[in-house]
Motif scaffolding. Sequence first.
Motif, mmCIF file in Angstrom:
data_model
loop_
_atom_site.group_PDB
_atom_site.id
_atom_site.type_symbol
_atom_site.label_atom_id
_atom_site.label_comp_id
_atom_site.label_asym_id
_atom_site.label_seq_id
_atom_site.Cartn_x
_atom_site.Cartn_y
_atom_site.Cartn_z
ATOM 1 N N SER A 165 0.622 -1.500 0.339
ATOM 2 C CA SER A 165 0.287 -0.024 -0.048
ATOM 3 C C SER A 165 0.752 1.257 0.163
ATOM 4 C CB SER A 165 -0.722 0.308 1.020
ATOM 5 O OG SER A 165 0.365 0.168 2.053
ATOM 6 N N ASP A 166 1.988 1.351 0.516
ATOM 7 C CA ASP A 166 3.021 2.357 -0.072
ATOM 8 C C ASP A 166 3.709 2.064 -1.006
ATOM 9 O OD1 ASP A 166 4.278 0.376 1.492
ATOM 10 O OD2 ASP A 166 5.175 0.939 3.060
ATOM 11 N N ASN A 167 3.585 1.913 -1.437
ATOM 12 C CA ASN A 167 4.298 1.256 -2.677
ATOM 13 C C ASN A 167 3.347 2.196 -3.967
ATOM 14 O OD1 ASN A 167 6.389 1.368 -4.601
ATOM 15 N ND2 ASN A 167 6.358 -0.517 -4.761
ATOM 16 N N CYS A 168 3.610 3.171 -4.868
ATOM 17 C CA CYS A 168 2.693 3.511 -5.861
ATOM 18 C C CYS A 168 3.408 3.964 -7.118
ATOM 19 C CB CYS A 168 2.038 4.571 -5.416
ATOM 20 S SG CYS A 168 0.709 4.699 -4.249
ATOM 21 N N GLU A 169 4.625 3.522 -6.632
ATOM 22 C CA GLU A 169 5.124 4.094 -8.442
ATOM 23 C C GLU A 169 4.658 3.185 -9.264
ATOM 24 O OE1 GLU A 169 10.168 3.949 -9.656
ATOM 25 O OE2 GLU A 169 9.716 3.084 -7.578
ATOM 26 N N GLY A 170 4.544 3.700 -10.237
ATOM 27 C CA GLY A 170 4.086 2.847 -11.650
ATOM 28 C C GLY A 170 3.118 3.253 -11.228
ATOM 29 N N ARG A 171 1.855 3.312 -10.070
ATOM 30 C CA ARG A 171 0.633 3.096 -10.333
ATOM 31 C C ARG A 171 -0.395 4.362 -9.426
ATOM 32 N NH1 ARG A 171 -0.198 0.092 -5.793
ATOM 33 N NH2 ARG A 171 -1.763 -1.232 -6.703
ATOM 34 N N GLY A 172 0.443 5.622 -9.692
ATOM 35 C CA GLY A 172 -0.727 6.833 -9.885
ATOM 36 C C GLY A 172 -2.152 6.537 -10.645
ATOM 37 N N ILE A 173 -2.903 6.946 -9.560
ATOM 38 C CA ILE A 173 -4.303 7.039 -9.737
ATOM 39 C C ILE A 173 -5.239 8.743 -10.228
ATOM 40 C CG2 ILE A 173 -6.419 6.529 -9.820
ATOM 41 C CD1 ILE A 173 -5.496 3.948 -8.113
ATOM 42 N N TYR A 174 -5.661 8.926 -11.296
ATOM 43 C CA TYR A 174 -5.869 10.514 -11.378
ATOM 44 C C TYR A 174 -7.380 10.212 -11.330
ATOM 45 C CZ TYR A 174 -6.632 15.206 -12.348
ATOM 46 O OH TYR A 174 -6.874 16.739 -12.855
ATOM 47 N N GLU B 204 1.204 12.089 -13.475
ATOM 48 C CA GLU B 204 1.804 11.460 -12.953
ATOM 49 C C GLU B 204 0.792 9.772 -12.879
ATOM 50 O OE1 GLU B 204 2.139 12.833 -8.913
ATOM 51 O OE2 GLU B 204 4.000 14.697 -9.977
ATOM 52 N N ALA B 205 0.009 9.899 -13.645
ATOM 53 C CA ALA B 205 -1.211 8.906 -13.378
ATOM 54 C C ALA B 205 -0.483 7.823 -14.084
ATOM 55 C CB ALA B 205 -2.370 9.517 -13.147
ATOM 56 N N LYS B 206 -1.125 6.807 -13.903
ATOM 57 C CA LYS B 206 -0.853 5.427 -14.858
ATOM 58 C C LYS B 206 -2.651 5.077 -15.039
ATOM 59 C CE LYS B 206 2.754 3.742 -15.940
ATOM 60 N NZ LYS B 206 3.207 3.637 -17.380
ATOM 61 N N LEU B 207 -3.814 5.980 -14.580
ATOM 62 C CA LEU B 207 -4.777 5.132 -14.162
ATOM 63 C C LEU B 207 -5.892 6.578 -14.221
ATOM 64 C CD1 LEU B 207 -6.763 2.722 -14.927
ATOM 65 C CD2 LEU B 207 -7.341 2.097 -12.089
ATOM 66 N N PHE B 208 -6.605 6.454 -15.057
ATOM 67 C CA PHE B 208 -8.066 8.014 -15.190
ATOM 68 C C PHE B 208 -8.993 7.140 -14.792
ATOM 69 C CE2 PHE B 208 -3.618 8.596 -17.317
ATOM 70 C CZ PHE B 208 -3.379 9.986 -16.657
ATOM 71 N N TYR B 209 -9.646 7.695 -13.337
ATOM 72 C CA TYR B 209 -11.265 7.627 -13.030
ATOM 73 C C TYR B 209 -12.212 8.184 -13.474
ATOM 74 C CZ TYR B 209 -14.925 6.786 -9.736
ATOM 75 O OH TYR B 209 -16.515 6.870 -9.093
ATOM 76 N N VAL B 210 -13.110 8.533 -14.006
ATOM 77 C CA VAL B 210 -14.168 9.306 -14.786
ATOM 78 C C VAL B 210 -15.132 9.235 -13.619
ATOM 79 C CG1 VAL B 210 -15.776 10.053 -16.753
ATOM 80 C CG2 VAL B 210 -13.418 9.155 -16.533
ATOM 81 N N PRO B 211 -15.294 9.652 -12.482
ATOM 82 C CA PRO B 211 -16.457 9.731 -11.366
ATOM 83 C C PRO B 211 -18.227 10.165 -12.656
ATOM 84 C CG PRO B 211 -15.109 11.583 -11.144
ATOM 85 C CD PRO B 211 -14.691 10.661 -12.604
#
Length: 546
Positions: free
Chosen positions: A149-158, A231-238
Motif C-alpha cells: 500500500s505504500d508503494n505507488c510507483e508506476g501505479r498513480g491514479i488520477y 503522474e498517473a497510470k489510470l484515470f477514473y471518470v466519476p
Amino acid sequence: MTVLNVKKKPLYEADDRGFQLDSCLFKFVKKFFVVFLVSLFLMFMWSSSTIIISSSIAHVCVTSRKLSSHYCLSAGAQSINYDIPVYNNTSTISYIERGTNVSKAEFSQFTYLDLVDKDKAMERANSRKVVEAQLAILRSYIVKSRPPSDNCEGRGIYVYDLPPKFNKDLVAKCNEIMPWLDFCKYFANDAMGEPILELGNSWYNTHQFSLEPIFHKRILKHPCRVDKAEEAKLFYVPFYGALDMLWSHFSPVKVPSNESQGAQARFYALSKDIVEWLKQQKMWKRHFGLDHVFVLGKNSWDLRRSEYLHWGTPLLELDELQNPIKLIIERHPWHMNDVGVPYPTYLHPRSDKEIVAWQEKIRQVPRKYLVSFAGAPRKDPTSIRSSLIEQCTSALGVCKFLNCGEKLCVESAPVVKLFMESEFCLQPDGDSPTRKSVFDSLIAGCIPVVFDPFTAHYQYPWHLPEDHNKYSVFIDQEEVKASKVNVVEKLVNIPLKQRQEMRKNIINELMPRLVYANANAKLEKFEDAFTIAVNNALQMTISRLT
C-alpha cells in the motif's frame, strides 16, 4: 494516293454490344475486386473482425488490435438474451487452441433438451466458447500478489474533478430517481444507506444501484491517488451513468412522444456531454481513453440502447466509450472492455477484525433449511420462477420460500437472516441475468444455485474463481422448465462433505473479496471488492499500453 481516314468507332458503339457490355462489366468487377482485396488486407493488418448474427439482430463489430476497441453496426430489435448471438472470431478460437481449457467447460457442451434442436445447441455452445475465452483474457490481468500500500510507483491514479452535473447534481435529484421510492435514504453514510441495527455494526441498507458513489468515495482516499495527471497510470471518470439513466427515465418532466427526437434527446444529453468534456482533456487525447476507467452501477444492456428508446441510454454505444475500461455490475459478454464487479451488499466492514468476526459467526450459525428462495413470482410464462416456487413450496421443511412480491423483502434483514439459515439459495435471473441476491447469499455463507452461466460464472472474472463448482451449483434452466429436473431433489442428493467444503471456501476465501469496505476502513489482511477491482484495472491498463 488517296489515304482513307477511317475513324474507329468508340468502344460503346461497337457492333457486338453484348460483348462490349460484358467487357465493361468485367473491367469494373476486376477493379472492384482488386480494391476490395487491398482494403481487406489493410483491415486485417489493423483489426480483427467479428460477425454476430441471430434471428433478431445482425451485429457486426470490428475490434482494433491497436486500440482494443469495438465499433459495431446493428440492425433489428435487440434482446437481452445473451445466448442468441453466433460469435465467430478466429483470433479468439486460436486463443482457445493455444492452451486454454474453455472448450471443456460444461456450459459449452450439448446439454439442452437431449439435442432436440442440434443447430441451436451448437450455436449456443460456440458462442459460449468465445465468452469463456474472453474471460480467460480478463483473468490474465489479475494481480498475483497484493501490491504494498505504500508503494505507488508506476501505479498513480488520477480522479477527474468533473462538473457537478455529472455526479453531485444527480445525487441531489435523489427524490426524482424513482418516484415510488425515497432514494435519498440510500445516499446516506457515503452511499451505503441507513444502518441495519439488528444485524450489527457495519450493516447498511445499501441499494443495488449505489455502486457509483460508493466507489467514488473510496477512490478519493486511495493511497495511490495523485494530484498531477502526468503522474498517473489510470484515470477514473466519476460519471454516475446509472443514476443518470434512472433519472432520465423516471424524471417527472416528460417529453411528449410527438415531439422531435432532438427534444427527447435532452434527457440523455449527459452521455454525450461527458464524451465532449473528455475530448477536451489532454490525458484523454494521449491514448484515446485506453487508460481511463468508468464505474457503472447498472447492467450494460441498459446503457447500450438507442438514444430515443423509452428505456436506457446510449452511453456505452458511443464510439468514444469503446476504449475505456468499464467496471460494471453486469458486463455485456460481447464487449471485452466490460468487466463485471460485485453488486454492493449490505455489509461494509471497517477493519480486518470485523471481517473475521463475521466469518466466525456464519461459520457457526445453524442452517435450518436445506434450500431457500427469496424472490417474487413473474407473469412471464417462460420464467423459471414458477417452477422453482412450486418445487420449493412442495418440499415442506426442506425448502423455505420468502415471497418478495408481498413486500417481505423491502427490509434487508429478513433476507439476510434467511440466507444465514439456509444451505442452498436459489438464484434464478431477474430483469436481467445477474442478481444482487447472489452476493447477498455468498456473504451469508449460503451456496448459490444458478440456472444460467450469465448470472455469475460469465460475469465476474476478477472476483469469482474460474472453477464455479467451488462456490455454486449449476442446474440448466431449460431442463427445469421442461420438468426434467426437480431442483430440491437434486440438492438433497449433494453429500454433506461436499456442502461443507463449498461453504468453507465461500467463508474463508470468497466472502472478504465480495464486500465493499467502509470508506474509512483500514484493511491490511484482506482485499475487498474495491481493492481487487482497482489493482486489476491498473494491471489491465499497464498491460494494454506496453
